[in-house]
Design an enzyme around this catalytic site. Structure first.
Site, PDB file in Angstrom:
ATOM      1  N   ASN A 113       1.377   3.406  -6.370  1.00  0.00           N
ATOM      2  CA  ASN A 113       1.734   4.691  -4.872  1.00  0.00           C
ATOM      3  C   ASN A 113       2.381   4.659  -4.706  1.00  0.00           C
ATOM      4  O   ASN A 113       3.163   4.952  -4.785  1.00  0.00           O
ATOM      5  CB  ASN A 113       0.155   4.103  -3.546  1.00  0.00           C
ATOM      6  CG  ASN A 113       1.028   2.219  -4.071  1.00  0.00           C
ATOM      7  OD1 ASN A 113       0.424   1.180  -4.528  1.00  0.00           O
ATOM      8  ND2 ASN A 113       1.379   2.548  -2.577  1.00  0.00           N
ATOM      9  N   ASP A 114       2.511   4.494  -3.521  1.00  0.00           N
ATOM     10  CA  ASP A 114       4.245   4.630  -2.628  1.00  0.00           C
ATOM     11  C   ASP A 114       5.696   5.393  -3.714  1.00  0.00           C
ATOM     12  O   ASP A 114       5.730   4.668  -3.979  1.00  0.00           O
ATOM     13  CB  ASP A 114       4.526   3.924  -1.907  1.00  0.00           C
ATOM     14  CG  ASP A 114       3.459   4.437  -0.545  1.00  0.00           C
ATOM     15  OD1 ASP A 114       2.039   4.255  -0.527  1.00  0.00           O
ATOM     16  OD2 ASP A 114       4.288   2.938   0.621  1.00  0.00           O
ATOM     17  N   PRO A 115       6.112   6.471  -3.489  1.00  0.00           N
ATOM     18  CA  PRO A 115       7.322   6.673  -3.915  1.00  0.00           C
ATOM     19  C   PRO A 115       8.386   6.236  -3.353  1.00  0.00           C
ATOM     20  O   PRO A 115       8.298   6.417  -1.975  1.00  0.00           O
ATOM     21  CB  PRO A 115       7.171   8.082  -4.663  1.00  0.00           C
ATOM     22  CG  PRO A 115       5.978   8.834  -2.953  1.00  0.00           C
ATOM     23  CD  PRO A 115       4.903   7.493  -2.920  1.00  0.00           C
TER      24      PRO A 115
END
Length: 395
Positions: A38-40
């Site tokens: 998920n999150d960059p």
């Protein structure tokens, strides 16, 4: 998947891309390490190489405790090479149950550095109404060999680099550090903000400053005064981008080239054109997304009708009814927050920032950063040509 939006990458016609079956060509969709992503995190340009990290749970198709940081590199923001995992939880450490989101920078001595949130899962007895599910600490890791172009190995520094927030703040969370400022000719300070929330009240971000990235940090205060309850009760992954400005004459030339009928904005100035109703939503959308500026239309009588066009993709799109053809400067900082959790869409403000303070009350917004419901926790870097490059993840 993690998708990289790079509006300012080299023209695709000049980039040879190897075909891949059933895989995105112009987005980063990692195949290694396998598992949940998920999150960059921490987009970084160092010695001509772009680095992008992301949240990863190895060998799992679902989010779970034990998140680490995946890592890939690129020379052109189009073709990416997988690298070894950058961060993994340390048994018994302050990140034993996960290396949560954060950012990357190069310190005052030229050493690439990762700032991230380490978590320890709370026991049922430690849980409290409106509180976080984990103990959170802000941690720092540095490149083992700053001369390595691929930055394959990272070393965690001991302890927390930030002091814990004031105990009387009754926070619902405290995570996802982001560098606001680095030392410059006009200021000796690093500034960092950490996403936070006041229980059952509002989302916010807490600001700290230091003359040394690794130590000596002091709490400054909240980034914004009294964020409204409409902004939810926790700001995750807050980011800020400074938007460049172009002299009015250059902005006018760009506006003229675009037909004088669409309120076209160029690098920090908005052109208000009389009877400018021929602007299409598609032109507003693409320009608003890549440049991040307000888009104005004029209608002839000098009164604002207060309408907002969400097709600007998160940036305020003002319809003014003035009869002017003048150019007006627009705000130069974009604050973007991901409210509460990933079913919500990131919200953006355009406003003024200086010295650890963002003038939220006077800012334009909030506007959705995306028109759909598949985007969360964007990140941003400013490259060597002072261009803001956004990275996002879609679900």
């Amino acid at each position: 998947m993690v998708a990289l939006l790079a509006s300012f990458a080299a023209p695709l016609a000049r980039v040879k891309v190897e075909p891949r079956v059933a895989r995105p060509i112009f987005h980063l969709a990692p195949t290694a390490p396998r598992g949940w992503i998920n999150d960059p995190n921490g987009p970084l340009l160092h010695n001509g190489t772009y680095h992008l990290f992301w949240q990863n749970v190895p060998n799992s198709s679902e989010w779970s405790w034990g998140l680490g940081w995946g890592h890939a590199t690129s020379k052109d923001l189009v073709q990416w090479q997988p690298q070894p995992v950058a961060l993994e939880p340390s048994p018994g450490g302050l990140d034993r149950h996960g290396c949560f989101s954060g950012c990357a920078t190069v310190d005052e001595n030229g050493v690439p550095s990762i700032l991230y949130t380490g978590v320890i899962r709370k026991t049922p007895e430690e849980m409290e109404p409106g509180g976080s599910h984990q103990h959170e600490a802000q941690l720092l890791a540095v490149a083992a060999d700053p001369a390595d172009p691929e930055l394959k190995e990272w070393v965690k520094l001991p302890g927390q680099f930030l002091p814990q927030p004031p105990a009387d703040m009754a926070l619902s969370g405290w995570r996802d550090p982001f560098i606001l400022e680095r030392p410059s000719a006009s200021s000796p300070w690093w500034y960092v903000m950490v996403g936070a929330g006041v229980k059952e009240t509002c989302g916010t971000a807490l600001v700290y400053r230091s003359g040394d990235l690794r130590q000596g940090w002091q709490y400054v205060g909240p980034l914004c005064e009294s964020p409204p309850a409409a902004m939810h009760t926790m700001w995750e992954c807050p980011i800020m981008a400074q938007l460049s400005s172009t002299p009015p004459a250059a902005a006018a030339a760009s506006a003229a080239a675009n037909g004088h009928s669409n309120g076209f904005v160029t690098n920090g100035y908005v052109a208000l054109h009389s009877n400018g109703h021929s602007n299409s939503s598609s032109n507003s959308y693409s320009n608003g997304y890549s440049n991040g500026y307000s888009n104005g239309h004029s209608n002839g009588n000098g009164h604002s009708n207060g309408h907002s066009n969400s097709h600007s993709n998160g940036i305020s799109n003002r319809r003014s009814n003035g009869n002017s053809n003048n150019l007006q400067p627009v705000s130069r900082h974009m604050l973007c927050v991901s409210p509460d959790y990933c079913v919500n869409v990131p919200l953006a403000y355009l406003g003024s920032y200086a010295g650890g303070r963002f003038e939220l009350a006077a800012a334009a917004g909030p506007q959705r950063l995306d028109l759909g419901d598949i985007l969360y926790a964007p990140n941003v870097l400013t490259d060597d040509q002072v261009r803001a490059v956004h990275s996002i993840h879609g679900q």
